[in-house]
Scaffold this active site. Structure first.
Site, PDB file in Angstrom:
ATOM      1  N   SER A  43       0.837  -1.199   0.000  1.00  0.00           N
ATOM      2  CA  SER A  43       0.000   0.000   0.000  1.00  0.00           C
ATOM      3  C   SER A  43       0.878   1.256   0.000  1.00  0.00           C
ATOM      4  O   SER A  43       1.681   1.457  -0.914  1.00  0.00           O
ATOM      5  CB  SER A  43      -0.956  -0.060   1.188  1.00  0.00           C
ATOM      6  OG  SER A  43      -2.044   0.818   1.032  1.00  0.00           O
ATOM      7  N   ASP A  68      -9.366  -6.378  -4.111  1.00  0.00           N
ATOM      8  CA  ASP A  68      -8.834  -5.205  -3.417  1.00  0.00           C
ATOM      9  C   ASP A  68      -9.727  -4.007  -3.723  1.00  0.00           C
ATOM     10  O   ASP A  68      -9.873  -3.597  -4.874  1.00  0.00           O
ATOM     11  CB  ASP A  68      -7.403  -4.931  -3.893  1.00  0.00           C
ATOM     12  CG  ASP A  68      -6.684  -3.886  -3.046  1.00  0.00           C
ATOM     13  OD1 ASP A  68      -7.364  -3.063  -2.407  1.00  0.00           O
ATOM     14  OD2 ASP A  68      -5.442  -3.915  -3.022  1.00  0.00           O
ATOM     15  N   HIS A 111      -7.194  -6.284   0.196  1.00  0.00           N
ATOM     16  CA  HIS A 111      -6.042  -5.381   0.156  1.00  0.00           C
ATOM     17  C   HIS A 111      -4.814  -5.941   0.864  1.00  0.00           C
ATOM     18  O   HIS A 111      -3.740  -5.351   0.777  1.00  0.00           O
ATOM     19  CB  HIS A 111      -6.441  -4.051   0.803  1.00  0.00           C
ATOM     20  CG  HIS A 111      -5.425  -2.958   0.642  1.00  0.00           C
ATOM     21  ND1 HIS A 111      -4.891  -2.603  -0.581  1.00  0.00           N
ATOM     22  CD2 HIS A 111      -4.836  -2.125   1.565  1.00  0.00           C
ATOM     23  CE1 HIS A 111      -4.026  -1.621  -0.419  1.00  0.00           C
ATOM     24  NE2 HIS A 111      -3.967  -1.314   0.869  1.00  0.00           N
TER      25      HIS A 111
END
Length: 320
Positions: free
Chosen positions: A102, A233, A261
């Site tokens: 991320s 995601d 995610h």
């Protein structure tokens, strides 16, 4: 999967006057693990324990996160990349394979761009920085006045409301939602909340992500790159993975079917297997100043049409 041990308890180093927490163990080639926004190094614990027999593993809490200091400071992606360089220097580690999730993926890409001589490989997991799209809740959190609301997220009524809304609108899958709520409960702490907002607003506004590395992705040519994404995601949609795969010459892409995610948490054993395969099959990059200059002078290649196919993308069951 080996259970985490006391050898992974956070340590600290003072860099530029700020305490930086990190976990470190093992011996051999160095792997640097970077977590996402609002998270901390514990997200990698299962992987660290398994890899430390063959590698030196380092997982910091980014500044403003976890047990690291939370000063009024620069929380840009570039500043985080510089912070990683400086922490590694204090640990006498010159070159690393960087694994980023991320926000950590965006920092990993920036690290490779700013310090190519120190980056051996890139592993990007549900990474930011490859498109504008991002979860609507993060856009809202980046909006003016959001700091007045964020302290309420840790209260039981707010948690119950978020769980209901997220389930109704399918904003997260169940596993991701539970994990995210435990992290966002920390926002009741003023210093944590302030650091979170400064970090978020450096990369996201109401229109989406504002930091985009796609224009520099061609510079990863020669740096072995692995992209791992969950097909479900909803924070950074898997379409970003396909876009990044096209923009990064020679990159590998693996999609975790049904994962959200956090594919490294959805199926850590499969993630570990894929990571080990990648490390074993790719030689570490070696920085060549002349080659880097040639790439820069040639500039970014003409982009392939968005409709172009992406061949040979492995999809694995996530175990979720």
């Amino acid at each position: 999967m080996t259970s985490p041990t006391d050898s992974f308890a956070p340590r600290t180093r003072v860099v530029h006057g700020y305490e930086r927490a990190y976990r470190m163990a093992g011996r051999g080639p160095a792997l640097l693990f970077l977590h996402g926004i609002g998270d901390d190094s514990s997200t990698w614990l299962d992987l660290l324990a398994s890899l430390s027999a063959d590698f030196t593993v380092i997982a910091p809490d980014l500044l403003g996160h976890g047990s690291s200091a939370k000063p009024r400071a620069d929380y840009s992606v570039a500043a985080y990349a510089c912070g990683m360089r400086d922490l590694l220097t204090t640990l006498d580690i010159d070159r690393v394979t960087v694994v980023g999730h991320s926000l950590g993926g965006g920092v990993a890409m920036q690290f490779a761009y700013q310090f190519p001589e120190r980056c051996e490989r890139l592993v990007l997991v549900g990474s930011g920085g490859v498109g504008a799209g991002v979860h609507p809740l993060l856009r809202l959190a980046a909006a003016p006045g959001a700091g007045l609301v964020l302290p309420l997220l840790g209260t039981p009524p707010a948690v119950a409301a978020l769980r209901g809304v997220a389930g109704l609108l399918r904003l997260f899958d169940d596993a991701d939602l539970d994990y995210v709520l435990t992290r966002y409960a920390r926002l009741v702490e003023p210093d944590t909340r302030s650091a979170f907002l400064r970090t978020l607003r450096s990369v996201v506004d109401w229109r989406g992500q504002v930091v985009n590395m796609l224009d520099r992705c061609y510079l990863t040519e020669g740096i072995p790159t692995l992209l791992v994404w969950g097909t479900e995601d909803r924070v950074v949609p898997s379409g970003h993975a396909l876009r990044a795969h096209r923009a990064m010459p020679g990159s590998r892409l693996v999609l975790f079917e049904g994962a959200g995610h956090f594919p490294h948490r959805a199926d850590p054993e499969r993630f570990l297997e894929i990571l080990r395969e990648f490390l074993a099959q790719t030689p570490p990059a070696r920085y060549d100043r002349g080659r880097w200059g040639k790439l820069l002078r040639a500039g970014r290649p003409v982009e392939a049409p968005e409709t172009a196919g992406v061949p040979d993308v492995p999809t694995v069951s996530s175990g979720t």
